[in-house]
Scaffold this motif. Sequence first.
Motif, PDB file in Angstrom:
ATOM      1  N   UNK A 156       0.803  -1.220   0.000  1.00  0.00           N
ATOM      2  CA  UNK A 156       0.000   0.000   0.000  1.00  0.00           C
ATOM      3  C   UNK A 156       0.835   1.268   0.000  1.00  0.00           C
ATOM      4  N   UNK A 157       0.183   2.337  -0.410  1.00  0.00           N
ATOM      5  CA  UNK A 157       0.760   3.668  -0.254  1.00  0.00           C
ATOM      6  C   UNK A 157       0.825   4.005   1.224  1.00  0.00           C
ATOM      7  N   UNK A 158       1.797   4.834   1.590  1.00  0.00           N
ATOM      8  CA  UNK A 158       1.896   5.341   2.955  1.00  0.00           C
ATOM      9  C   UNK A 158       1.660   6.847   2.999  1.00  0.00           C
ATOM     10  N   UNK A 159       2.240   7.573   2.033  1.00  0.00           N
ATOM     11  CA  UNK A 159       2.041   9.018   2.003  1.00  0.00           C
ATOM     12  C   UNK A 159       2.284   9.566   0.613  1.00  0.00           C
ATOM     13  N   UNK A 160       1.740  10.757   0.389  1.00  0.00           N
ATOM     14  CA  UNK A 160       1.973  11.525  -0.839  1.00  0.00           C
ATOM     15  C   UNK A 160       2.157  12.986  -0.462  1.00  0.00           C
ATOM     16  N   UNK A 161       3.106  13.610  -1.100  1.00  0.00           N
ATOM     17  CA  UNK A 161       3.247  15.063  -1.109  1.00  0.00           C
ATOM     18  C   UNK A 161       3.471  15.447  -2.558  1.00  0.00           C
TER      19      UNK A 161
END
Length: 108
Positions: free
Chosen positions: A53-58
């Motif tokens: 899974x994704x954990x974070x996006x900026x």
Amino acid sequence: MNGGVLRLDGFVHCQNSVVLEVTNRLETAYDRAGRMYVRCYRFRYIGRIPGGNLLLKYHNLHRNRDIYIHRVYDPTTGAEEFNESLQRYQFPTLPEVLDELEYLAQGS
């Protein structure tokens, strides 16, 4: 002397097989004294567990590049847990992004 545009793409491999995908677009220019300066004007940081899974996006990859998107995801389900828009002065440094990613990865 003329300035230019640079693009930095890569991966930061972290503990527990976590990866941070990085894309930065940078402008270079020179001041009157001939010193070069660099300003990053586009950012993309995507933290993920490969095959998971994704954990974070900026990022600021939209029309108004002074507005930054920050999203946080549940490491076990991939569901978005948090999102906000940030102004340029609020955008974290790369070490701060890595610290946040490390914290989120502990829950995976």
